[in-house]
Design a protein around this motif. Sequence first.
Motif, mmCIF file in Angstrom:
data_model
loop_
_atom_site.group_PDB
_atom_site.id
_atom_site.type_symbol
_atom_site.label_atom_id
_atom_site.label_comp_id
_atom_site.label_asym_id
_atom_site.label_seq_id
_atom_site.Cartn_x
_atom_site.Cartn_y
_atom_site.Cartn_z
ATOM 1 N N SER A 84 17.621 38.709 10.193
ATOM 2 C CA SER A 84 16.829 39.940 10.248
ATOM 3 C C SER A 84 16.940 40.653 11.591
ATOM 4 C CB SER A 84 15.358 39.623 9.958
ATOM 5 O OG SER A 84 14.854 38.676 10.897
ATOM 6 N N ALA A 85 17.545 39.989 12.574
ATOM 7 C CA ALA A 85 17.772 40.615 13.881
ATOM 8 C C ALA A 85 19.246 40.956 14.082
ATOM 9 C CB ALA A 85 17.287 39.682 14.997
ATOM 10 N N GLY A 86 20.057 40.728 13.050
ATOM 11 C CA GLY A 86 21.472 41.054 13.155
ATOM 12 C C GLY A 86 22.321 39.973 13.782
ATOM 13 N N HIS A 87 21.806 38.731 13.820
ATOM 14 C CA HIS A 87 22.556 37.627 14.420
ATOM 15 C C HIS A 87 23.072 36.673 13.345
ATOM 16 C CE1 HIS A 87 19.691 38.470 17.934
ATOM 17 N NE2 HIS A 87 20.873 38.932 18.274
ATOM 18 N N TYR A 88 24.326 36.233 13.470
ATOM 19 C CA TYR A 88 24.836 35.149 12.639
ATOM 20 C C TYR A 88 24.360 33.822 13.235
ATOM 21 C CZ TYR A 88 27.711 38.404 10.012
ATOM 22 O OH TYR A 88 28.137 39.431 9.191
ATOM 23 N N ASP A 89 24.461 32.758 12.443
ATOM 24 C CA ASP A 89 23.880 31.483 12.879
ATOM 25 C C ASP A 89 24.413 31.009 14.225
ATOM 26 O OD1 ASP A 89 26.409 30.850 11.941
ATOM 27 O OD2 ASP A 89 25.719 29.447 10.399
ATOM 28 N N SER A 90 25.687 31.304 14.522
ATOM 29 C CA SER A 90 26.270 30.852 15.784
ATOM 30 C C SER A 90 25.645 31.532 16.994
ATOM 31 C CB SER A 90 27.783 31.119 15.782
ATOM 32 O OG SER A 90 28.049 32.494 15.547
ATOM 33 N N ASP A 91 24.931 32.646 16.765
ATOM 34 C CA ASP A 91 24.320 33.387 17.868
ATOM 35 C C ASP A 91 22.799 33.257 17.911
ATOM 36 O OD1 ASP A 91 26.820 34.391 18.675
ATOM 37 O OD2 ASP A 91 26.705 36.011 17.207
ATOM 38 N N VAL A 92 22.223 32.482 17.013
ATOM 39 C CA VAL A 92 20.763 32.320 16.991
ATOM 40 C C VAL A 92 20.376 31.236 17.992
ATOM 41 C CG1 VAL A 92 18.753 31.677 15.610
ATOM 42 C CG2 VAL A 92 20.580 33.057 14.587
ATOM 43 N N VAL A 93 19.610 31.620 19.003
ATOM 44 C CA VAL A 93 19.214 30.691 20.055
ATOM 45 C C VAL A 93 18.312 29.599 19.479
ATOM 46 C CG1 VAL A 93 17.974 30.456 22.251
ATOM 47 C CG2 VAL A 93 19.378 32.491 21.816
ATOM 48 N N MET A 119 22.254 30.630 6.702
ATOM 49 C CA MET A 119 22.678 31.902 6.114
ATOM 50 C C MET A 119 24.152 31.873 5.712
ATOM 51 S SD MET A 119 20.694 34.315 8.860
ATOM 52 C CE MET A 119 21.616 33.519 10.191
ATOM 53 N N ARG A 120 24.617 30.704 5.362
ATOM 54 C CA ARG A 120 25.977 30.547 4.861
ATOM 55 C C ARG A 120 26.026 29.321 3.964
ATOM 56 N NH1 ARG A 120 29.844 31.120 8.272
ATOM 57 N NH2 ARG A 120 28.625 31.835 10.066
ATOM 58 N N GLY A 121 26.948 29.330 2.994
ATOM 59 C CA GLY A 121 27.073 28.176 2.129
ATOM 60 C C GLY A 121 28.129 28.384 1.061
ATOM 61 N N LEU A 122 28.520 27.289 0.441
ATOM 62 C CA LEU A 122 29.525 27.292 -0.624
ATOM 63 C C LEU A 122 28.845 26.914 -1.937
ATOM 64 C CD1 LEU A 122 32.463 27.346 -1.661
ATOM 65 C CD2 LEU A 122 32.628 24.933 -0.994
ATOM 66 N N PHE A 123 29.034 27.748 -2.954
ATOM 67 C CA PHE A 123 28.486 27.510 -4.288
ATOM 68 C C PHE A 123 29.626 27.509 -5.308
ATOM 69 C CE2 PHE A 123 25.149 29.338 -1.748
ATOM 70 C CZ PHE A 123 23.994 28.688 -2.150
ATOM 71 N N HIS A 124 29.339 27.028 -6.513
ATOM 72 C CA HIS A 124 30.312 27.070 -7.605
ATOM 73 C C HIS A 124 29.636 27.645 -8.842
ATOM 74 C CE1 HIS A 124 32.388 24.242 -4.930
ATOM 75 N NE2 HIS A 124 33.490 24.647 -5.533
#
Length: 291
Positions: free
Chosen positions: A170-179, A186-191
């Motif tokens: 909600s602040a425009g950050h991907y997980d690698s940038d969240v302190v 906010m990422r994952g693999l589904f089938h």
Amino acid sequence: MTVDFPAGHGPVPTLAGMPDLDEKTITEAVLRAGSHGSDERLGTVLGALVRHLHDFVREVSLTEAEWAAAIGFLTRTGQLCTPDRQEFILLSDVLGVTMLVDAVAHRRSPTATENSVLGPFFREHRPSFEAGADISGGLPGTPLSVQLTVVDTDGAPVPGAAVDVWHADSAGHYDSDVVGLEGAAMRGLFHTSADGRTSFTTISPAPYPIPDDGPVGSLMRASGRSVMRPGHLHVRIEAPGFSTLTTMLFREDDPYLENDPVFGVKGSLVARYETHEQGEALRHSFVLDRA
């Protein structure tokens, strides 16, 4: 041999058979010099690059100072590149080259979902989930319920398709940038199921700026361009017998839709995020081309 010059200038010796190169003849000389390689494709690409680059220099009457400034810009761009940051890819993005290469490389049938750029935040190592899982990682934001369907160009469901999703918070950050965040979010693999469906819950993605603290940012400011990307959900779908689809879903109410700095927005990829009491909902069907 010698050549004659206007009065007041003496003859200047030249090599026998060597033409005098000027702005009109140098292009062909460069093309001839590079015509002896064994890689035919390299010759085609490099030859076209030389022709277009030389035509550009002639068209704008490029000055020595301007060419030196361009070389300095490219030098700074390269110096900023690291394993975690690729300023040249960002430059390719904002010049529209990344999207152009993508469009040329992924020409779809009229009914298939359009491709878009992969972006720098895709990760091969991501968690796998069952349908309905929450991938928000507990981060704050507007709850978002997502239901996705995958079909072929005849409308038949595609079961067992691997569906990768990732997005910003909600602040425009991907997980690698969240302190302070440990692990993926906010990422994952589904089938997909037998009816070509899968679903998950997360939080709604917000707009965010591209990195603007380097040469590309300076170029954007000098050009009067926005650095804000509209909020979007990344989706990558793979299934046996089908062409891989890499695309995005953009919010139809996002204020930055018309000025995406990397030109990733396409009308068919703009989706409605419906509001309800618990938050928002997104439903979308993807159509895969057969390989």
